[in-house]
Design a protein around this motif. Sequence first.
Motif, PDB file in Angstrom:
ATOM      1  N   LYS A 169       0.847  -1.190   0.000  1.00  0.00           N
ATOM      2  CA  LYS A 169       0.000   0.000   0.000  1.00  0.00           C
ATOM      3  C   LYS A 169       0.881   1.238   0.000  1.00  0.00           C
ATOM      4  O   LYS A 169       1.874   1.311   0.714  1.00  0.00           O
ATOM      5  CB  LYS A 169      -0.912  -0.012   1.235  1.00  0.00           C
ATOM      6  CG  LYS A 169      -1.882   1.146   1.327  1.00  0.00           C
ATOM      7  CD  LYS A 169      -3.297   0.675   1.571  1.00  0.00           C
ATOM      8  CE  LYS A 169      -4.237   1.847   1.786  1.00  0.00           C
ATOM      9  NZ  LYS A 169      -4.793   2.381   0.549  1.00  0.00           N
ATOM     10  N   LYS A 170       0.489   2.237  -0.815  1.00  0.00           N
ATOM     11  CA  LYS A 170       1.228   3.500  -0.860  1.00  0.00           C
ATOM     12  C   LYS A 170       0.588   4.537   0.060  1.00  0.00           C
ATOM     13  O   LYS A 170      -0.592   4.434   0.383  1.00  0.00           O
ATOM     14  CB  LYS A 170       1.230   4.050  -2.289  1.00  0.00           C
ATOM     15  CG  LYS A 170       2.201   3.372  -3.220  1.00  0.00           C
ATOM     16  CD  LYS A 170       2.201   4.050  -4.584  1.00  0.00           C
ATOM     17  CE  LYS A 170       3.177   3.339  -5.513  1.00  0.00           C
ATOM     18  NZ  LYS A 170       3.184   3.909  -6.854  1.00  0.00           N
ATOM     19  N   GLU A 171       1.362   5.550   0.403  1.00  0.00           N
ATOM     20  CA  GLU A 171       0.841   6.728   1.128  1.00  0.00           C
ATOM     21  C   GLU A 171       0.064   6.343   2.384  1.00  0.00           C
ATOM     22  O   GLU A 171      -1.081   6.747   2.554  1.00  0.00           O
ATOM     23  CB  GLU A 171      -0.056   7.568   0.207  1.00  0.00           C
ATOM     24  CG  GLU A 171       0.588   7.871  -1.129  1.00  0.00           C
ATOM     25  CD  GLU A 171       0.603   9.354  -1.452  1.00  0.00           C
ATOM     26  OE1 GLU A 171      -0.061  10.125  -0.748  1.00  0.00           O
ATOM     27  OE2 GLU A 171       1.318   9.723  -2.398  1.00  0.00           O
ATOM     28  N   ILE A 172       0.687   5.558   3.242  1.00  0.00           N
ATOM     29  CA  ILE A 172      -0.004   5.136   4.459  1.00  0.00           C
ATOM     30  C   ILE A 172       0.189   6.134   5.606  1.00  0.00           C
ATOM     31  O   ILE A 172      -0.295   5.910   6.707  1.00  0.00           O
ATOM     32  CB  ILE A 172       0.437   3.733   4.921  1.00  0.00           C
ATOM     33  CG1 ILE A 172       1.927   3.732   5.285  1.00  0.00           C
ATOM     34  CG2 ILE A 172       0.148   2.686   3.853  1.00  0.00           C
ATOM     35  CD1 ILE A 172       2.342   2.513   6.090  1.00  0.00           C
ATOM     36  N   GLN A 173       0.898   7.231   5.374  1.00  0.00           N
ATOM     37  CA  GLN A 173       1.086   8.221   6.444  1.00  0.00           C
ATOM     38  C   GLN A 173      -0.258   8.860   6.815  1.00  0.00           C
ATOM     39  O   GLN A 173      -1.136   9.000   5.966  1.00  0.00           O
ATOM     40  CB  GLN A 173       2.098   9.298   6.048  1.00  0.00           C
ATOM     41  CG  GLN A 173       1.660  10.248   4.959  1.00  0.00           C
ATOM     42  CD  GLN A 173       1.905   9.698   3.558  1.00  0.00           C
ATOM     43  OE1 GLN A 173       2.256   8.536   3.385  1.00  0.00           O
ATOM     44  NE2 GLN A 173       1.693  10.537   2.571  1.00  0.00           N
ATOM     45  N   ASP A 174      -0.409   9.231   8.084  1.00  0.00           N
ATOM     46  CA  ASP A 174      -1.691   9.716   8.593  1.00  0.00           C
ATOM     47  C   ASP A 174      -2.061  11.093   8.053  1.00  0.00           C
ATOM     48  O   ASP A 174      -3.220  11.436   7.947  1.00  0.00           O
ATOM     49  CB  ASP A 174      -1.664   9.768  10.128  1.00  0.00           C
ATOM     50  CG  ASP A 174      -1.468   8.380  10.726  1.00  0.00           C
ATOM     51  OD1 ASP A 174      -1.894   7.400  10.078  1.00  0.00           O
ATOM     52  OD2 ASP A 174      -0.885   8.287  11.814  1.00  0.00           O
ATOM     53  N   HIS A 175      -1.052  11.909   7.724  1.00  0.00           N
ATOM     54  CA  HIS A 175      -1.327  13.273   7.284  1.00  0.00           C
ATOM     55  C   HIS A 175      -0.817  13.472   5.870  1.00  0.00           C
ATOM     56  O   HIS A 175       0.354  13.198   5.589  1.00  0.00           O
ATOM     57  CB  HIS A 175      -0.679  14.272   8.243  1.00  0.00           C
ATOM     58  CG  HIS A 175      -1.205  14.158   9.633  1.00  0.00           C
ATOM     59  ND1 HIS A 175      -2.392  14.721  10.034  1.00  0.00           N
ATOM     60  CD2 HIS A 175      -0.735  13.490  10.708  1.00  0.00           C
ATOM     61  CE1 HIS A 175      -2.621  14.429  11.306  1.00  0.00           C
ATOM     62  NE2 HIS A 175      -1.633  13.686  11.743  1.00  0.00           N
ATOM     63  N   PRO A 176      -1.680  13.947   4.978  1.00  0.00           N
ATOM     64  CA  PRO A 176      -1.275  14.025   3.565  1.00  0.00           C
ATOM     65  C   PRO A 176      -0.145  15.026   3.322  1.00  0.00           C
ATOM     66  O   PRO A 176       0.658  14.828   2.429  1.00  0.00           O
ATOM     67  CB  PRO A 176      -2.565  14.453   2.847  1.00  0.00           C
ATOM     68  CG  PRO A 176      -3.440  15.046   3.913  1.00  0.00           C
ATOM     69  CD  PRO A 176      -3.066  14.360   5.187  1.00  0.00           C
ATOM     70  N   ASN A 177      -0.079  16.097   4.106  1.00  0.00           N
ATOM     71  CA  ASN A 177       0.950  17.111   3.876  1.00  0.00           C
ATOM     72  C   ASN A 177       2.211  16.830   4.682  1.00  0.00           C
ATOM     73  O   ASN A 177       2.738  17.704   5.356  1.00  0.00           O
ATOM     74  CB  ASN A 177       0.419  18.502   4.210  1.00  0.00           C
ATOM     75  CG  ASN A 177      -0.629  18.961   3.233  1.00  0.00           C
ATOM     76  OD1 ASN A 177      -0.361  18.998   2.042  1.00  0.00           O
ATOM     77  ND2 ASN A 177      -1.807  19.258   3.717  1.00  0.00           N
ATOM     78  N   ASN A 178       2.671  15.620   4.622  1.00  0.00           N
ATOM     79  CA  ASN A 178       3.833  15.226   5.392  1.00  0.00           C
ATOM     80  C   ASN A 178       5.112  15.637   4.664  1.00  0.00           C
ATOM     81  O   ASN A 178       5.241  15.415   3.468  1.00  0.00           O
ATOM     82  CB  ASN A 178       3.810  13.708   5.588  1.00  0.00           C
ATOM     83  CG  ASN A 178       4.676  13.271   6.747  1.00  0.00           C
ATOM     84  OD1 ASN A 178       5.128  14.100   7.530  1.00  0.00           O
ATOM     85  ND2 ASN A 178       4.921  11.985   6.844  1.00  0.00           N
TER      86      ASN A 178
END
Lengths: 293, 293
Positions: A169-178
């Motif tokens: 899975k891609k982009e699993i970080q909680d905040h999109p503007n990381n």
Amino acid sequence: MIETVAYLGPQGTFTHEAAMTLFPEPATELVAYPSIPDVLTAVDRGVSDIAVVPVENAIEGSVNSTLDWLVHHVDVPIIGELVYPITHCLLVHPLQAKCEKAEFTRIYSHPQAIAQCQLYLRKEHPGAELVYTESTAKAAEIIHKNPDHPWLAIGTGRAAELNELYILKKEIQDHPNNYTRFIAAGKQKKVWNQSTDLFKTSLQVTLPSDYPGALYQVLAAFSWRKINLCHIESRPTKTGLGNYYFLIDTEFPDEHVLMQGAVAEIEALGCQVRILGSYPCFNKKRMKTVIER
Amino acid sequence: MIETVAYLGPQGTFTHEAAMTLFPEPATELVAYPSIPDVLTAVDRGVSDIAVVPVENAIEGSVNSTLDWLVHHVDVPIIGELVYPITHCLLVHPLQAKCEKAEFTRIYSHPQAIAQCQLYLRKEHPGAELVYTESTAKAAEIIHKNPDHPWLAIGTGRAAELNELYILKKEIQDHPNNYTRFIAAGKQKKVWNQSTDLFKTSLQVTLPSDYPGALYQVLAAFSWRKINLCHIESRPTKTGLGNYYFLIDTEFPDEHVLMQGAVAEIEALGCQVRILGSYPCFNKKRMKTVIER
């Protein structure tokens, strides 16, 4: 002579990507070091010309470690800043890619990467054991070397390539503007090819004593000159409780007459002012056309 | 009914010691959780009454994680603070205790503990690989389970006892005045048995927009009332670059008329003010006679 750039390794981490962005090979030679103190000490002792380390919202290292070493242990000015977007991928060994979510027993990554994916991990893999590694690259390497275990790693897409892993899975970080702020530091002022409108000066201000309103007086020197502050933080001096200094980032170069006036005024108040660096700030998103990779 | 206290585990860590100091058994039941989000969520959902987590200079967890969860993910006010002295020991398995310094190939510990002993480790064990663990207690457990390897752990004296290890060296931290601030957080105001002269109020202040001098105006509200600030930090709101809020700790209880005036004035400037808690602050060194362990 080719410049050498020391960076927080290993290869395949975000710091490595940031170093390549600021200092493309072959004009420079990139050298990986295992820790932030090692990187900064290499430059302090003249072994390398430039250091690249994370300084805010870091993935492969602690902000505190970078600031502590710049303030307490080395004399290496900041010469540039790079804002780099961070996206995390969930990586799996090809032999384990068919597992059900609940079958994955462990997830490896750097503590900061795990912290930035907390909500996702708690929702999708609440039963998995979270195991810390020195870097996201190391986590990917562990998965590569253990094909028989239902384990996952959080890492970069490049780490997946280097270790022949699938991206579950891609982009699993909680905040999109990381994003992570990286700094370049070195004894010599750098002439940059890239252009930017943003310049910063980082200051360490130590107050003469702890009394109400002391910080207020310091900020007055910036405020009436309309010098914007982009970061402020009080930090313990390590001589004991209740003794603080301030790290202040301003959006002004240090040679500007208003900046010089502000520093003189703060020193006149009895404060110690140390300029940690005055430098241009680059943003990866706006650099794409400038630096070809 | 017995109060339940959730703390960042496992047993034998500094957070465990802090929880026992603030909430001695058997009046309370201490429950270990594996992460800071788990601890705070347990209290937010009413599973536990009180949370104990590190908040500054932490050993077993990240400051950022505690502050992030208090600000963004739970509604659990801070009800007390404990300043706890931190000393690190270098631990070895009895079967490896006769090794020469250079023979030790690995040193296990939590990233923060390793960071706090950087100078010592670089001087005394420059060749050893530094391996991160989730806690100092876990590091000691690894040494216990691997008697045949020349490995070391950084941990507490209590962890040495629990795991039958030798203390190779005491007080290896780089700075003698090392301490960690722990907070207790809970939905109910707590009536404390211990006495203290120090009360704090923690505020989250979000500015209406980013303009030069905005923070200066906020601090003016504290300054002319002679309300001392003991910590200030700008932090990204996670909605993107350049958007910040401020975490401010003041040495005043929130019911004080001057504190209420300051908050009203800051709100009148167009800022959002959230009180994260108003609470007494205890210091372990001054508590010894009060709490018998």
